[in-house]
Design an enzyme around this catalytic site. Structure first.
Site, PDB file in Angstrom:
ATOM      1  N   ASP A   1       3.178   1.231  -0.233  1.00 26.41           N
ATOM      2  CA  ASP A   1       2.716   1.275   1.159  1.00 26.41           C
ATOM      3  C   ASP A   1       1.695   2.404   1.305  1.00 26.41           C
ATOM      4  O   ASP A   1       1.741   3.199   2.246  1.00 26.41           O
ATOM      5  CB  ASP A   1       3.898   1.463   2.119  1.00 26.41           C
ATOM      6  CG  ASP A   1       3.520   1.199   3.571  1.00 26.41           C
ATOM      7  OD1 ASP A   1       2.408   0.672   3.805  1.00 26.41           O
ATOM      8  OD2 ASP A   1       4.310   1.536   4.465  1.00 26.41           O
TER       9      ASP A   1
ATOM     10  N   GLY B   1       2.670   7.104   7.449  1.00 27.12           N
ATOM     11  CA  GLY B   1       2.281   6.732   6.095  1.00 27.12           C
ATOM     12  C   GLY B   1       1.989   7.904   5.185  1.00 27.12           C
ATOM     13  O   GLY B   1       1.774   9.035   5.622  1.00 27.12           O
TER      14      GLY B   1
END
Length: 417
Positions: free
Chosen positions: A308, A327
């Site tokens: 990710d 993130g």
């Protein structure tokens, strides 16, 4: 990672076959394979002594973002390629949340023109589920498919218009496209940024309930079953979510799933004193969820481990926890991190790592699987389990520094071929 010039690799250990081999790589392919010591290296030809190192297929990350605010798309592609190579990754599927988003053939064509010139890895574009990623009107799937798109997603956004999603699944299912969605109920998770827990309470952060993810996963799977579409569940973060996927697979439904490595390694407690490097989407969960996800990976319920990868410049990550984007970057450190945290202590076997990080992602997209045989693509990397990877700002090539591993030393080192 295709070799650009003839290269001999001698004495590398094939982890799957359990033996050492010599390789001759030329023109981007495996020209010859022989048992270690069985190949004569001509004078003047580059040779790599790989004794003590492992020869592994290049890993493939099914879920990576390449867009970086303030950088051109050309720079983003170049940074991503360099980061992936040093992390042992030879291919990625990039999410469509670029500027502009990948919701049409022209946008895909523009990206792939840059990829062909600036990338040393394979980059497969995912196409938008909805126009502009606004969740209301479906994108032109046939045109996207014509440009090489294999998977449809709004990159973590869950469409509010469920009727549009259902109709889109019926249409795109006939085109052989796979829908990739994260389990979510936006009405429950809006303006939240953490897992509801003692940590979020202590920090005064609004919690994103795990049940929202689990309801969303169940909804997506049921819609896909009714529409006859293949579905891939992105970034599963809870044990209960994995159980829903297991039951769907046992019922024979066409569903695959991924988990991000950080959801196996970190918990909500890691947020500490508002450390935005641990802000993820979905948020980090409980220790019990970490254990359940690792079990789901090992028993095949979770098909892929992803990074990710989400680069973000310091200006944005240094904002307050609620405002900072979610993130972390993962491509630079991908294989050393997997080895350090999962393989080295026996939590994941080498065979399972290659299955979930190299083979299954490619199978889901219908790509060729790397094999150590004559004529196969030279899509391999050397890995020294006795080496060290120092995660310093100078080491990171991703164009960003948002990783909790910054300043750490990881076991193992990648040597791209």
């Amino acid at each position: 990672m295709k070799s650009k010039s003839p290269l001999y690799v001698t004495g590398a250990r094939d982890i799957l076959a359990g033996e050492c081999v010599d390789l001759f790589l030329a023109d981007g392919a495996v020209a010859a394979v022989a048992p270690a010591g069985g190949m004569r290296v001509p004078q003047g030809v580059t040779a790599v002594n790989a004794m003590g190192k492992l020869i592994l297929p290049g890993l493939f990350d099914l879920h990576a973002r390449i867009g970086i605010t303030s950088k051109s798309l050309t720079d983003c592609v170049s940074c991503t390629s360099q980061a992936a190579r040093q992390g042992g990754v030879s291919g990625i599927q990039c999410m469509p949340d670029l500027s502009p988003p990948l919701d049409g053939a022209a946008q895909i064509a523009s990206l792939m023109e840059i990829v062909s010139c600036r990338s040393e890895i394979e980059i497969i574009p995912a196409g938008c589920l909805s126009r502009g990623m606004e969740g209301e009107q479906q994108a032109p799937y046939d045109s996207l498919r014509g440009k090489g798109v294999r998977m449809i997603t709004d990159a973590g956004r869950f469409p509010r218009n469920i009727l549009m999603l259902h109709r889109a699944m019926k249409y795109a299912g006939e085109l052989g496209l796979t829908f990739a969605l994260r389990g979510d109920v936006p009405a429950l998770t809006e303006k939240t940024c953490a897992h509801p827990s003692v940590t979020s309470y202590r920090l005064g952060l609004h919690g994103s309930p795990a049940c929202a993810e689990e309801i969303g996963i169940d909804t997506v799977i049921r819609l896909a079953a009714d529409a006859g579409a293949a579905v891939h569940i992105q970034t599963v973060s809870t044990g209960a979510g994995a159980s829903i996927i297991r039951r769907a697979k046992e019922a024979g439904q066409a569903v695959t799933a991924e988990a991000a490595l950080h959801h196996l390694l970190y918990t909500h407690e890691c947020m500490g004193d508002y450390d935005t490097n641990f802000k993820t989407l979905p948020p980090l969960r409980d220790p019990e969820d970490c254990a359940a996800l690792l079990e789901a990976v090992n028993n095949g319920v979770i098909d892929c481990l992803t990074g990710d990868h989400s680069p973000c410049i310091p200006f944005f990550k240094k904002q307050d926890f609620c405002s900072a984007p979610a993130g972390m970057i993962t491509l630079d450190t991908w294989l050393p991190a997997l080895y350090t945290f999962l393989v080295k202590d026996g939590r994941l076997s080498w065979k399972k790592l290659l299955e979930v990080c190299a083979f299954n992602p490619r199978r889901i997209l219908g790509l060729e699987i790397p094999e150590l045989k004559e004529g196969a693509p030279a899509d391999f990397v050397l890995f020294d389990p006795e080496g060290l990877t120092e995660v310093s700002p100078a080491f990171l090539k991703a164009g960003a520094l948002n990783t909790p591993l910054l300043g750490s030393r990881l076991s193992g080192r990648v040597y791209p071929l």
